[in-house]
Every structure is written in structure tokens, then in C-alpha cells.
Design an enzyme around this catalytic site. Structure first.
Site, PDB file in Angstrom:
ATOM      1  N   SER A 102       0.828  -1.206   0.000  1.00 39.66           N
ATOM      2  CA  SER A 102       0.000   0.000   0.000  1.00 39.66           C
ATOM      3  C   SER A 102       0.868   1.264   0.000  1.00 39.66           C
ATOM      4  O   SER A 102       0.404   2.336  -0.336  1.00 39.66           O
ATOM      5  CB  SER A 102      -0.877   0.012   1.246  1.00 39.66           C
ATOM      6  OG  SER A 102      -0.065  -0.054   2.398  1.00 39.66           O
ATOM      7  N   CYS A 123       2.450  -6.846   1.684  1.00 43.06           N
ATOM      8  CA  CYS A 123       1.493  -6.108   2.510  1.00 43.06           C
ATOM      9  C   CYS A 123       0.538  -7.132   3.100  1.00 43.06           C
ATOM     10  O   CYS A 123      -0.041  -7.942   2.360  1.00 43.06           O
ATOM     11  CB  CYS A 123       0.748  -5.128   1.611  1.00 43.06           C
ATOM     12  SG  CYS A 123      -0.635  -4.287   2.397  1.00 43.06           S
ATOM     13  N   CYS A 154       2.171  -6.809   9.908  1.00 39.25           N
ATOM     14  CA  CYS A 154       2.051  -5.584   9.108  1.00 39.25           C
ATOM     15  C   CYS A 154       3.482  -5.238   8.726  1.00 39.25           C
ATOM     16  O   CYS A 154       4.390  -5.303   9.580  1.00 39.25           O
ATOM     17  CB  CYS A 154       1.429  -4.470   9.942  1.00 39.25           C
ATOM     18  SG  CYS A 154       1.484  -2.863   9.113  1.00 39.25           S
ATOM     19  N   THR A 155       3.668  -4.883   7.464  1.00 38.48           N
ATOM     20  CA  THR A 155       5.046  -4.717   7.000  1.00 38.48           C
ATOM     21  C   THR A 155       5.724  -3.457   7.559  1.00 38.48           C
ATOM     22  O   THR A 155       6.920  -3.271   7.374  1.00 38.48           O
ATOM     23  CB  THR A 155       5.089  -4.739   5.459  1.00 38.48           C
ATOM     24  OG1 THR A 155       4.127  -3.809   4.943  1.00 38.48           O
ATOM     25  CG2 THR A 155       4.776  -6.115   4.941  1.00 38.48           C
TER      26      THR A 155
HETATM   27  N1  DGL Z   1       1.682  -2.285   4.811  1.00 41.01           N
HETATM   28  C1  DGL Z   1       0.359  -2.508   5.289  1.00 41.01           C
HETATM   29  C2  DGL Z   1       0.207  -3.939   5.838  1.00 41.01           C
HETATM   30  O1  DGL Z   1       1.134  -4.687   5.877  1.00 41.01           O
HETATM   31  C3  DGL Z   1      -0.028  -1.559   6.386  1.00 41.01           C
HETATM   32  C4  DGL Z   1      -0.345  -0.158   5.975  1.00 41.01           C
HETATM   33  C5  DGL Z   1      -1.733   0.029   5.437  1.00 41.01           C
HETATM   34  O2  DGL Z   1      -2.723  -0.067   6.180  1.00 41.01           O
HETATM   35  O3  DGL Z   1      -1.816   0.307   4.246  1.00 41.01           O
HETATM   36  O4  DGL Z   1      -0.852  -4.312   6.253  1.00 41.01           O
END
Ligand code: DGL
Length: 267
Positions: A11, A73, A186-187
């Protein structure tokens, strides 16, 4: 051997924590990274919306000659993986950031309690709960949405009093008592892994998601005989909305200066 790039998307810039480890584990691989900064956060969007964005990005990565796709993600992995898989040519590897972690948890934590934290989209999908139950029903999995953490990290609040207070507010939850491990689903969270470990007085394993994911990609590419061997891997970073703030944070997430290029996919 196959020197086409691995297409990676997120994202935004959080997925750079995975790209960073992938580059460390596979230094001869070229990568095309796409961060959908125009549409973040995905974590608060509906599955339909996340699927739509993920398909548009997949098409873009395919047009750019990628040999494999890594959905870096959790929010997109938990909602759009099947749709991305259907979109790519048969046989092309599509990796998500969840399967390797389920496999790791289920091998190591038989009959133990494990915590998972992530965005609302990831936790609301119950993908970790359902998949862990299928893999090993003896594992007690406790899920919690920690929606503020990704935004907090992106705003530069980590390793300080504010991040410690927010981490404590989320984790001092009696349901987490007695956990053996915590999955940072979550990354963005690898940036606060040490702080989370400190909160638990280093008694809880903070699962090293980037390394587990990168090793799984390496093994799968080797099995398919499509590893790259470029002496100069080409690292290309694109975002759908480029701002000075994303440019600055990208260096923190990737661990070195990166040059972001803007590419708008959806009007
Ligand atoms: N990078 C997203 C994940 O791993 C978190 C950030 C978002 O909510 O876009 O869920």
C-alpha cells in the site's frame, strides 16, 4: 536462471522492510517495487477496494516483465491473494506475506499461545486465526488490531516515548499474557520490533517476518530454477503519489537512500 525483476507491491512504503531483506538474501535479483501511496492505508479499506488496487498493480508489474509477484502487505495478502493469483500467467509464482509465517508458527509453537497484531483489514479477515487452526489446532492464537501503529511509524514515531506509550496501550491486554511469540503482521512493524521485544522484557519471540518471507521466496525461486544472477541487480522503486515525506521515510524503511519514481495507475 532468470534475470527479470521480482515485482513487489505494498500500500505504501512499509513493504520496503521486506524488499530490504529480500535484497540482502538475494543480492543478485532485480526488483521492481510499487508502493500505492495514493491509496494508503489499505488497512482501513474494504476487501473489494483492496482487491481492485491489487489487480491494477499486478497488471502493471506484469506489463513490466516481472517473473514473480510478492505482495509485501498483510492487508493485501489477506484479502487479494487469490485474485492476484488468478491474474498472472499459469505457473508464475505469487508470494504473500502470510503463508510463510503460518508455516513458521505451526512448526514451532505446538500447544503454545501466540499473538498476532496487524491492521483492521488483516485482523478482520481472521486469516491468521483460520489458517493456524487448520495447520495446528493446538495453537492458541490471539489476534488484535493495532490500527494506529502503521500511521505512527510512518510519521516517524518509533524508538521514543510516544511509540513506547502506544505500544504499551495496545499490548497491555490480558489476552496476551503467556504468549510465546508475537507475529508483527504488518510490514511497517519491523521498525518497532525491538521496542515490542523490550515491552515484553525480551521474554517473547518477535517473529522475524522479513527474513522468514525472504527465505521462502529464495527457496521457491530456486526450486523453479528462476533465480537471478545479475552482477548488478537493478532496484527500481515506484509510488503512485510521490511526496517529500514518502521519499524521506523510504530511506528509513529500506535502510539506505532510495530514489522513488512516481507512476499513477488509477485516476
Ligand atoms: N503495509 C500494510 C500492511 O502490511 C499496512 C499499511 C496500510 O494499512 O496500508 O498491512
Amino acid at each position: 536462471m532468470d534475470n527479470r525483476p521480482i515485482g513487489i507491491f505494498d500500500s505504501g512504503i512499509g513493504g520496503l522492510t521486506i524488499a530490504k531483506e529480500l535484497h540482502r538474501v538475494l543480492p543478485n535479483e532485480s526488483m521492481l517495487y510499487f508502493g500505492d501511496t495514493a491509496h494508503l492505508p489499505y488497512g482501513d479499506k474494504s476487501p473489494e477496494t483492496i482487491i481492485g488496487y491489487s489487480i491494477a498493480i499486478t497488471d502493471f508489474l506484469l506489463k513490466n516483465n516481472c517473473k514473480a509477484i510478492l505482495i509485501a502487505c498483510n492487508s493485501a495478502s489477506s484479502t487479494a491473494y487469490d485474485d492476484v493469483l488468478k491474474r498472472v500467467p499459469e505457473g508464475m509464482p505469487v508470494f504473500n506475506v502470510i503463508d510463510p509465517l503460518i508455516s513458521y508458527i505451526s512448526k514451532r509453537f505446538h500447544a503454545e499461545k501466540v499473538g498476532v497484531i496487524g491492521t483492521r483489514a488483516t485482523i478482520g479477515s481472521h486469516v491468521y486465526l483460520n489458517r493456524t487452526r487448520e495447520a495446528d489446532p493446538s495453537i492458541i492464537l490471539v489476534e488484535k488490531s493495532t490500527a494506529l501503529l502503521a500511521a505512527m511509524i510512518e510519521e516517524g514515531f518509533h524508538d521514543n516515548d510516544i511509540s513506547q506509550a502506544v505500544i504499551q496501550a495496545y499490548l497491555e491486554d490480558s489476552r496476551f499474557e503467556g504468549i510465546k511469540a508475537l507475529v508483527p503482521a504488518c510490514t511497517h512493524y519491523p521498525l518497532i520490533a525491538d521496542e515490542i521485544s523490550t515491552y515484553f522484557k525480551h521474554q517473547v519471540e518477535i517473529v522475524d517476518a522479513p527474513n522468514i518471507i525472504a527465505e521462502q521466496v529464495k527457496t521457491a525461486l530456486a526450486e523453479k530454477n528462476i533465480l537471478g544472477n545479475s552482477s548488478e541487480a537493478n532496484l527500481h522503486f515506484m509510488v503512485s503519489d510521490l511526496t517529500a515525506s514518502f521519499q524521506k521515510s523510504a530511506a528509513i524503511f529500506f535502510g539506505e537512500k532510495v530514489s522513488l519514481e512516481e507512476k499513477r495507475l488509477v485516476q
